[in-house]
Design an enzyme around this catalytic site. Structure first.
Site, mmCIF file in Angstrom:
data_model
loop_
_atom_site.group_PDB
_atom_site.id
_atom_site.type_symbol
_atom_site.label_atom_id
_atom_site.label_comp_id
_atom_site.label_asym_id
_atom_site.label_seq_id
_atom_site.Cartn_x
_atom_site.Cartn_y
_atom_site.Cartn_z
ATOM 1 C CB THR A 125 9.879 -12.431 25.594
ATOM 2 O OG1 THR A 125 10.119 -13.823 25.414
ATOM 3 C CG2 THR A 125 9.719 -11.752 24.247
ATOM 4 C CG ASP A 126 8.625 -10.795 30.810
ATOM 5 O OD1 ASP A 126 7.701 -11.268 30.102
ATOM 6 O OD2 ASP A 126 8.536 -9.686 31.370
ATOM 7 C CD GLN A 127 8.628 -17.206 34.538
ATOM 8 O OE1 GLN A 127 7.991 -16.612 35.406
ATOM 9 N NE2 GLN A 127 9.210 -18.375 34.751
ATOM 10 C CB VAL B 12 5.918 -8.355 27.482
ATOM 11 C CG1 VAL B 12 4.417 -8.572 27.357
ATOM 12 C CG2 VAL B 12 6.331 -8.339 28.932
#
Length: 141
Positions: A14-16, A19
């Site tokens: 996931t990213d910041q 998601v």
């Protein structure tokens, strides 16, 4: 024929925003494609043992909605088109409620590992060819 493979979303995917980072869907496509091929009764390492590899020559992804860390996801995989030389796999990434989050496709050929000279799957691996023909017919109906 479609094969559905469960995917457990890992934190590192996931990213910041929490998601799944977009490039990870290509990895999930690969997981689905490998499961699809195994469901047909084949293994990539058997192809590679004969000095043949199957590179991606085109990839497309469409994003519909996010998948988040902790979600359960599934990748559906099928043969979208096949002509004896090129194979296009179709994919849908579904959430736990079977909503479509991502769609896509990858196109592959087979080549000699040492020279990257293209080969015909139909000629080199006739059993794979027949299985793909059958899987394609099963998807079109």
């Amino acid at each position: 024929m479609k094969v559905t493979t469960p995917i457990k979303v890992r934190y590192q995917e996931t990213d910041q925003m929490g998601v799944v980072y977009h490039a990870n869907y290509l990895i999930w496509f690969e997981i689905g494609r490998t499961a699809f091929i195994e469901k047909l009764g084949f293994k990539y390492h058997e192809m590679e043992a004969e000095g043949v590899v199957s590179p991606v020559i085109d990839a497309n992804i469409q994003f519909k909605q996010p998948i988040r860390y902790g979600d359960d996801a599934f990748v559906e995989t099928w043969v979208q088109s096949y002509n004896g030389i090129r194979t296009t796999y179709g994919y849908k990434i579904l959430d736990k409620d079977k909503n479509v989050a991502v769609t896509g496709e990858t196109q592959h050929v087979i080549v000699k590992k040492d020279s990257f000279r293209p080969l015909s799957l139909k000629k080199k691996f006739p059993k794979w060819h027949q299985a793909y023909q059958t899987a394609l017919e099963g998807h079109e109906t």
